[in-house]
Write a protein that holds these residues in place. Sequence first.
Motif, mmCIF file in Angstrom:
data_model
loop_
_atom_site.group_PDB
_atom_site.id
_atom_site.type_symbol
_atom_site.label_atom_id
_atom_site.label_comp_id
_atom_site.label_asym_id
_atom_site.label_seq_id
_atom_site.Cartn_x
_atom_site.Cartn_y
_atom_site.Cartn_z
ATOM 1 N N THR A 88 24.157 -52.427 -36.538
ATOM 2 C CA THR A 88 23.496 -51.539 -37.847
ATOM 3 C C THR A 88 23.303 -52.559 -38.679
ATOM 4 O O THR A 88 23.982 -53.504 -39.082
ATOM 5 N N TYR A 110 18.816 -49.796 -36.819
ATOM 6 C CA TYR A 110 19.758 -49.723 -35.420
ATOM 7 C C TYR A 110 18.964 -50.596 -34.558
ATOM 8 O O TYR A 110 17.897 -50.746 -34.097
ATOM 9 N N GLU A 129 19.268 -47.768 -43.298
ATOM 10 C CA GLU A 129 20.039 -48.541 -42.343
ATOM 11 C C GLU A 129 19.037 -48.477 -41.155
ATOM 12 O O GLU A 129 18.255 -47.670 -40.707
ATOM 13 N N THR A 160 29.064 -54.098 -36.817
ATOM 14 C CA THR A 160 29.124 -53.595 -35.421
ATOM 15 C C THR A 160 30.225 -52.310 -35.464
ATOM 16 O O THR A 160 30.900 -52.313 -36.316
ATOM 17 N N ASP A 161 30.340 -51.564 -34.457
ATOM 18 C CA ASP A 161 31.406 -50.620 -34.026
ATOM 19 C C ASP A 161 32.798 -51.223 -33.795
ATOM 20 O O ASP A 161 33.655 -50.569 -34.040
ATOM 21 N N THR A 189 21.836 -53.171 -42.668
ATOM 22 C CA THR A 189 21.566 -52.544 -43.748
ATOM 23 C C THR A 189 20.972 -53.377 -44.740
ATOM 24 O O THR A 189 21.350 -54.698 -44.942
ATOM 25 N N THR A 224 18.536 -44.045 -32.943
ATOM 26 C CA THR A 224 18.122 -43.851 -34.273
ATOM 27 C C THR A 224 18.111 -42.226 -34.684
ATOM 28 O O THR A 224 18.340 -41.417 -33.741
#
Length: 337
Positions: free
Chosen positions: A322, A38, A36, A266-267, A324, A293
Amino acid sequence: MPKRAIIIAVIAIGIAVAAIFTSGFGLWSGEDAPPEFYGNVDIREVDLAFEQSGRITHMNFDEGQRVEKGAVLAVIDQQSLSDDLRAAQARLASAKAQLVKSRNGNRPQEIGAASAQLEQARAQLRQARSEYERRRGLVASGAVSRAQFEQSRESFDVAQAAVDSASQQLSLLRAGSRREDIAANVAAVEQAEADVAQAKTQLGEGQLIAPSGGIILSRVQEPGAITSPGATIYTLTIDKPVYIRAYAPEPQLGLLAPGTKVDVTTDSSDKIYRGTIGYVSPSAEFTPKTVQTEDLRSDLVYRFRVVVQNPDSGLRQGQPVTITLVRTKGRKQASYK
């Protein structure tokens, strides 16, 4: 079986089942978890301004409205610009007419008139010569005074000069315009065409056009205000394409080839956005403080860009995300620290 032993066996079985379903409580897995990264959604804004000064007559959009590329955002008073264009077009028409005239040469009527003037001058010359010859024969005998003789000679000289002038004028009309005059008229037409093009450009600059689609972030001016060249009228956020700026340490650069597929989350939402790595920086830099990070912030990292394929309003500029990597079947992920 003692009750204590039964309890211990049940607990052991529960722990074993939980370990199976949680891959050893996250301590082991059939394959490594995908790496992952950021980053943040790129902030892409542009301040829009007129290239001409003038009074604003129309402001067509408010803050928060979406605009498409080519939309007319605002307009300034264009009366003076329109007048300048009409004046330039009139000068162009005049220059073209002068060029046509010089190329076509003189009309037959003008040549005929010059020819008639020459014949008239020749007739006057014959009359003056006759009078001069007559008095020259009489001046010796005293029948004509010296003053009268001198007057007739002057009249003869004037008539001769008039014939020469009329002859030269007729020759010029028959020869037509000089090449230098035609070239000067061509240059005058080109200058007038450039003036018209410039006037049209300035008239077009009286409209503020959206350079791309996006959302109006701020509306700085209002109708009636007098603006100057370069003064911000609107601030536009460019929302397509959506870029994400992220960073990776050097050991993971081998995973970030351009074209690599990634997932973006996203959060604030469970939605997964699809993206592609489009650019990897050739030089290292220190991790920006806005990027979270797991490594130390003093570590050198490489910036890379992700182009989001299915953006929507859930991705806002500056928002942390994030990234991935998407696993490719049959491809072993490189190890990383």
